[in-house]
Write a protein that holds these residues in place. Structure first.
Motif, PDB file in Angstrom:
ATOM      1  N   GLU A  75       0.857  -1.193   0.000  1.00 58.17           N
ATOM      2  CA  GLU A  75       0.000   0.000   0.000  1.00 58.17           C
ATOM      3  C   GLU A  75       0.890   1.239   0.000  1.00 58.17           C
ATOM      4  O   GLU A  75       1.776   1.374   0.847  1.00 58.17           O
ATOM      5  N   VAL A  76       0.644   2.118  -0.965  1.00 62.28           N
ATOM      6  CA  VAL A  76       1.337   3.402  -1.032  1.00 62.28           C
ATOM      7  C   VAL A  76       0.265   4.483  -1.015  1.00 62.28           C
ATOM      8  O   VAL A  76      -0.625   4.500  -1.864  1.00 62.28           O
ATOM      9  N   ASN A  77       0.353   5.378  -0.045  1.00 62.05           N
ATOM     10  CA  ASN A  77      -0.681   6.396   0.130  1.00 62.05           C
ATOM     11  C   ASN A  77      -0.303   7.741  -0.458  1.00 62.05           C
ATOM     12  O   ASN A  77       0.873   8.090  -0.545  1.00 62.05           O
ATOM     13  N   TYR A  92       5.519   3.709  -9.876  1.00 60.78           N
ATOM     14  CA  TYR A  92       6.241   3.519  -8.615  1.00 60.78           C
ATOM     15  C   TYR A  92       5.596   2.396  -7.796  1.00 60.78           C
ATOM     16  O   TYR A  92       6.286   1.517  -7.268  1.00 60.78           O
ATOM     17  N   VAL A  93       4.264   2.417  -7.665  1.00 57.93           N
ATOM     18  CA  VAL A  93       3.569   1.401  -6.865  1.00 57.93           C
ATOM     19  C   VAL A  93       3.763   0.012  -7.467  1.00 57.93           C
ATOM     20  O   VAL A  93       4.002  -0.968  -6.748  1.00 57.93           O
ATOM     21  N   ALA A  94       3.691  -0.078  -8.800  1.00 56.27           N
ATOM     22  CA  ALA A  94       3.888  -1.368  -9.473  1.00 56.27           C
ATOM     23  C   ALA A  94       5.297  -1.898  -9.220  1.00 56.27           C
ATOM     24  O   ALA A  94       5.497  -3.089  -8.952  1.00 56.27           O
ATOM     25  N   LYS A  95       6.277  -1.007  -9.287  1.00 56.51           N
ATOM     26  CA  LYS A  95       7.660  -1.405  -9.067  1.00 56.51           C
ATOM     27  C   LYS A  95       7.876  -1.811  -7.608  1.00 56.51           C
ATOM     28  O   LYS A  95       8.552  -2.803  -7.311  1.00 56.51           O
ATOM     29  N   ALA A  96       7.275  -1.059  -6.680  1.00 55.50           N
ATOM     30  CA  ALA A  96       7.389  -1.380  -5.259  1.00 55.50           C
ATOM     31  C   ALA A  96       6.780  -2.744  -4.952  1.00 55.50           C
ATOM     32  O   ALA A  96       7.307  -3.510  -4.135  1.00 55.50           O
ATOM     33  N   ALA A  97       5.670  -3.060  -5.616  1.00 53.92           N
ATOM     34  CA  ALA A  97       5.025  -4.359  -5.408  1.00 53.92           C
ATOM     35  C   ALA A  97       5.937  -5.496  -5.849  1.00 53.92           C
ATOM     36  O   ALA A  97       6.021  -6.545  -5.188  1.00 53.92           O
TER      37      ALA A  97
END
Length: 309
Positions: A75-77, A92-97
């Motif tokens: 989860e990125v808020n 960014y969220v896809a890469k972090a996942a």
């Protein structure tokens, strides 16, 4: 010199919005003084992130990444839903996942991972984006499931782009049977989890304190009826069974057909899969859950703006 502990670094990160390594360096330079470290970060050009760090970030995205017998959710808020539609934020969220597949469910491990060619960590890249996009953002949490043999199926609800949405679910199924059939079953159960929001996997995993609290409430409710204690005991037992059906995944009724318990759904699927199937774990992550959002009075805000004009 004061000891620069992980807790101190975390506190400064939360207060300043700066990257982990920057926070560690700032604390080293200021002998562990939090306020001085905040000023040090501001002087080094991180003032924008520091100013935004106090604002509530309850929007954003849930990201899911899967790799066969392993899957992760993160989860990125952000402050507004508008940012969730920003392609830079989505990337960014896809890469972090994907990085989260190797973080073993630890958000601090994920935050410290190298992000890419810019020679920044995952956390530092987010801080950089705060300055670019102009909103407070936070890498809030992550979780990971894996099985030795079988699949970890995933489902993303309210999907914005593939793998990113408002609710992310992982379901771990152990089996040596047909992988495609197992994946299809896992996907259906993951959709059920998204809709039914179970709290526990099975009856044995129900938290003792939660059960005791529920039993106490139900007992008081039953006593209000004026019935004898032996009747009250039976009433409470019946209501506890109902509590299990509402909160325990294997005891819940499958939302797809509205009549079969999840435990029975698994047993029925074993013929098609060709081997026993065991549901070993699940994760349901809903965007913003548990974050206290600020309630604004729009009329008051407008009036204040007019007075200040």
């Amino acid at each position: 010199m004061a000891a620069i502990t992980a807790a101190l670094v975390k506190e400064l990160r939360e207060k300043s919005g700066a990257g982990m390594m920057d926070c560690k360096k700032a604390l080293t330079e200021t002998d562990g003084d939090i306020e001085a470290a905040v000023d040090w970060l501001r002087k080094k050009g991180l003032a924008a992130a520091a100013k935004k760090a106090g604002r509530v970030a309850a929007e954003g995205l849930i990201g899911v990444a899967a790799a066969g017998a392993k899957a992760a959710v993160v989860e990125v808020n952000s402050e507004t839903d508008f940012v969730a539609r920003n392609e830079i934020f989505q990337a960014y969220v896809a890469k972090a996942a994907n990085f989260a597949l190797d973080a073993e469910g630890c958000v601090d491990t994920l935050a410290a991972m190298p992000y890419g060619e810019a020679n920044r960590t995952v956390a530092e890249q987010l801080t950089e984006m705060v300055g670019t996009i102009g909103e407070n953002m936070r890498l809030r949490r992550t979780a990971c499931l894996a099985v030795e043999k079988g699949v970890v199926a995933s489902y993303v609800h309210a999907q914005v782009v593939p793998g990113l949405g408002k609710i992310g679910v992982l379901v771990a199924l152990e089996s040596i049977g047909d992988a495609d059939a197992l994946e299809a079953l896992g996907k259906q159960i993951a959709m059920h989890v998204a809709a039914a929001n179970p709290l526990f996997l099975d009856v044995s995993s129900v938290d003792g304190a939660s059960l005791a609290r529920e039993r106490d409430v139900l007992s008081e409710q039953a006593r209000a009826s004026g019935k004898p204690e032996e009747i009250i005991s039976k009433m409470v037992d019946g209501r506890i069974r109902k509590y299990y059906e509402e909160t325990v995944l294997l005891e819940q009724i499958f939302v797809v057909d509205g009549e079969t318990k999840i435990a029975k759904v698994l047993a029925n699927a074993e013929k098609q899969i060709g081997a026993p199937v065991k549901l070993t774990g699940f994760v349901r992550m809903c965007l913003g859950e548990g974050i206290e959002k600020e309630e604004s009075d729009f009329a008051a805000e407008v009036a204040a703006a007019v007075k200040g004009a």
